[in-house]
Design a protein around this motif. Structure first.
Motif, PDB file in Angstrom:
ATOM      1  N   SER A  79       5.422   7.979  15.318  1.00 13.01           N
ATOM      2  CA  SER A  79       5.935   9.192  14.691  1.00 13.01           C
ATOM      3  C   SER A  79       5.200   9.376  13.367  1.00 13.01           C
ATOM      4  O   SER A  79       4.380   8.554  12.985  1.00 13.01           O
ATOM      5  N   ASP A  80       5.508  10.415  12.703  1.00 10.43           N
ATOM      6  CA  ASP A  80       4.932  10.656  11.386  1.00 10.43           C
ATOM      7  C   ASP A  80       5.876  10.154  10.306  1.00 10.43           C
ATOM      8  O   ASP A  80       6.135  10.836   9.321  1.00 10.43           O
ATOM      9  N   ALA A  81       6.376   8.948  10.509  1.00 12.96           N
ATOM     10  CA  ALA A  81       7.318   8.362   9.562  1.00 12.96           C
ATOM     11  C   ALA A  81       6.611   7.998   8.264  1.00 12.96           C
ATOM     12  O   ALA A  81       5.550   7.376   8.269  1.00 12.96           O
ATOM     13  N   TYR A  82       7.199   8.413   7.162  1.00 14.52           N
ATOM     14  CA  TYR A  82       6.674   8.093   5.833  1.00 14.52           C
ATOM     15  C   TYR A  82       7.756   7.400   5.036  1.00 14.52           C
ATOM     16  O   TYR A  82       8.930   7.720   5.162  1.00 14.52           O
ATOM     17  N   LEU A  83       7.344   6.463   4.218  1.00 13.70           N
ATOM     18  CA  LEU A  83       8.240   5.782   3.301  1.00 13.70           C
ATOM     19  C   LEU A  83       7.503   5.668   1.976  1.00 13.70           C
ATOM     20  O   LEU A  83       6.429   5.065   1.914  1.00 13.70           O
ATOM     21  N   ASN A  84       8.025   6.277   0.942  1.00  8.84           N
ATOM     22  CA  ASN A  84       7.375   6.262  -0.379  1.00  8.84           C
ATOM     23  C   ASN A  84       5.920   6.725  -0.285  1.00  8.84           C
ATOM     24  O   ASN A  84       5.016   6.076  -0.805  1.00  8.84           O
ATOM     25  N   ASP A  85       5.686   7.823   0.405  1.00  7.11           N
ATOM     26  CA  ASP A  85       4.356   8.415   0.574  1.00  7.11           C
ATOM     27  C   ASP A  85       3.385   7.562   1.382  1.00  7.11           C
ATOM     28  O   ASP A  85       2.182   7.795   1.358  1.00  7.11           O
ATOM     29  N   LEU A  86       3.879   6.557   2.087  1.00 11.14           N
ATOM     30  CA  LEU A  86       3.044   5.736   2.960  1.00 11.14           C
ATOM     31  C   LEU A  86       3.381   6.043   4.407  1.00 11.14           C
ATOM     32  O   LEU A  86       4.549   6.023   4.790  1.00 11.14           O
ATOM     33  N   LYS A  87       2.357   6.335   5.220  1.00 13.19           N
ATOM     34  CA  LYS A  87       2.585   6.563   6.646  1.00 13.19           C
ATOM     35  C   LYS A  87       2.741   5.204   7.321  1.00 13.19           C
ATOM     36  O   LYS A  87       1.878   4.344   7.222  1.00 13.19           O
ATOM     37  N   MET A  88       3.855   5.025   7.986  1.00  8.74           N
ATOM     38  CA  MET A  88       4.136   3.775   8.670  1.00  8.74           C
ATOM     39  C   MET A  88       3.322   3.707   9.965  1.00  8.74           C
ATOM     40  O   MET A  88       3.435   4.604  10.803  1.00  8.74           O
ATOM     41  N   ILE A  89       2.506   2.668  10.111  1.00  6.65           N
ATOM     42  CA  ILE A  89       1.684   2.496  11.317  1.00  6.65           C
ATOM     43  C   ILE A  89       2.403   1.626  12.335  1.00  6.65           C
ATOM     44  O   ILE A  89       2.411   1.915  13.512  1.00  6.65           O
ATOM     45  N   GLY A  90       2.982   0.527  11.857  1.00  9.37           N
ATOM     46  CA  GLY A  90       3.692  -0.357  12.769  1.00  9.37           C
ATOM     47  C   GLY A  90       3.815  -1.759  12.230  1.00  9.37           C
ATOM     48  O   GLY A  90       3.530  -2.029  11.058  1.00  9.37           O
ATOM     49  N   ASP A  91       4.224  -2.656  13.126  1.00 12.86           N
ATOM     50  CA  ASP A  91       4.508  -4.045  12.771  1.00 12.86           C
ATOM     51  C   ASP A  91       3.657  -4.994  13.614  1.00 12.86           C
ATOM     52  O   ASP A  91       3.486  -4.773  14.817  1.00 12.86           O
ATOM     53  N   LEU A  92       3.186  -6.048  12.975  1.00  9.98           N
ATOM     54  CA  LEU A  92       2.484  -7.132  13.669  1.00  9.98           C
ATOM     55  C   LEU A  92       3.290  -8.406  13.497  1.00  9.98           C
ATOM     56  O   LEU A  92       3.856  -8.655  12.425  1.00  9.98           O
ATOM     57  N   VAL A  93       3.333  -9.214  14.543  1.00  8.56           N
ATOM     58  CA  VAL A  93       3.996 -10.512  14.500  1.00  8.56           C
ATOM     59  C   VAL A  93       2.998 -11.530  15.048  1.00  8.56           C
ATOM     60  O   VAL A  93       2.428 -11.318  16.125  1.00  8.56           O
ATOM     61  N   LEU A  94       2.762 -12.609  14.307  1.00  6.73           N
ATOM     62  CA  LEU A  94       1.810 -13.630  14.735  1.00  6.73           C
ATOM     63  C   LEU A  94       2.435 -15.015  14.648  1.00  6.73           C
ATOM     64  O   LEU A  94       3.153 -15.321  13.695  1.00  6.73           O
ATOM     65  N   SER A  95       2.136 -15.854  15.636  1.00  8.11           N
ATOM     66  CA  SER A  95       2.654 -17.219  15.679  1.00  8.11           C
ATOM     67  C   SER A  95       1.570 -18.205  15.268  1.00  8.11           C
ATOM     68  O   SER A  95       0.542 -18.326  15.934  1.00  8.11           O
ATOM     69  N   LYS A  96       1.823 -18.928  14.189  1.00  5.57           N
ATOM     70  CA  LYS A  96       0.843 -19.908  13.715  1.00  5.57           C
ATOM     71  C   LYS A  96       0.625 -21.016  14.741  1.00  5.57           C
ATOM     72  O   LYS A  96      -0.517 -21.407  14.997  1.00  5.57           O
ATOM     73  N   GLU A  97       1.696 -21.507  15.339  1.00  2.00           N
ATOM     74  CA  GLU A  97       1.560 -22.582  16.329  1.00  2.00           C
ATOM     75  C   GLU A  97       0.638 -22.166  17.473  1.00  2.00           C
ATOM     76  O   GLU A  97      -0.228 -22.919  17.905  1.00  2.00           O
ATOM     77  N   ARG A  98       0.837 -20.960  17.975  1.00  2.00           N
ATOM     78  CA  ARG A  98       0.048 -20.459  19.095  1.00  2.00           C
ATOM     79  C   ARG A  98      -1.417 -20.276  18.687  1.00  2.00           C
ATOM     80  O   ARG A  98      -2.324 -20.608  19.427  1.00  2.00           O
ATOM     81  N   ILE A  99      -1.637 -19.753  17.478  1.00  2.00           N
ATOM     82  CA  ILE A  99      -3.006 -19.518  17.004  1.00  2.00           C
ATOM     83  C   ILE A  99      -3.733 -20.846  16.818  1.00  2.00           C
ATOM     84  O   ILE A  99      -4.900 -20.983  17.201  1.00  2.00           O
TER      85      ILE A  99
END
Length: 161
Positions: A79-99
């Motif tokens: 969506s065109d979601a904005y928070l404090n003039d920042l366009k929200m792109i999304g979230d990343l989640v990474l597992s150190k153990e797996r990497i």
């Protein structure tokens, strides 16, 4: 859980992750943001959770109905979601153990594999996919291009022993 916020990247981490890795996350994603998104008036935000196999497995089961740990999850905001003039792109989640495990199996330095997965996940947020051979080739080409600018070798080439 510790948080670090830059202009456009919000990073949360579990205790497995150290501050150097948090800073590296910020550097790689700032680089990707600058390379891939116009530097006009619009500002962007990405949130990152640096976690472990247990938590990423729970998220993978909850959101993808896959009951196993994975290296990276990407959740784009379509969506065109904005928070404090920042366009929200999304979230990343990474597992150190797996990497760590994958880097050891592939005989790659942790930071190289980690940077690859950060860029891979970020490209998913921008609607790159590997659902077809054509899309996969485009995504891999972009990953290799960005990684080369970071002096990281092509992750898809076999390494000489």
């Amino acid at each position: 859980m510790i948080m670090k916020k830059s202009q456009s990247i919000l990073i949360k981490k579990t205790p497995e992750w150290d501050e150097k890795e948090v800073s590296y996350t910020n550097e790689v994603l700032e680089f990707a943001l600058n390379c891939l998104l116009s530097s006009g008036e619009k500002k962007y935000e990405v949130s990152v959770l640096l976690t472990n196999d247990k938590e990423i497995r729970q998220l993978n089961k909850k959101y993808r109905n896959i009951d196993k740990a994975t290296n990276v999850l990407s959740f784009s905001i379509e969506s065109d979601a904005y928070l404090n003039d920042l366009k929200m792109i999304g979230d990343l989640v990474l597992s150190k153990e797996r990497i760590i495990k994958e880097a050891q199996e592939q005989k790659k330095p942790f930071n190289e594999h980690f940077a690859h997965l950060l860029i891979h996940g970020f490209l998913h947020l921008l609607d790159f996919s590997h659902e077809s051979q054509k899309n996969s080739n485009l995504m891999e080409k972009k990953e290799v291009e960005l990684l080369s600018k970071l002096n990281i070798p092509n992750p898809y080439e076999e390494r000489l022993q």
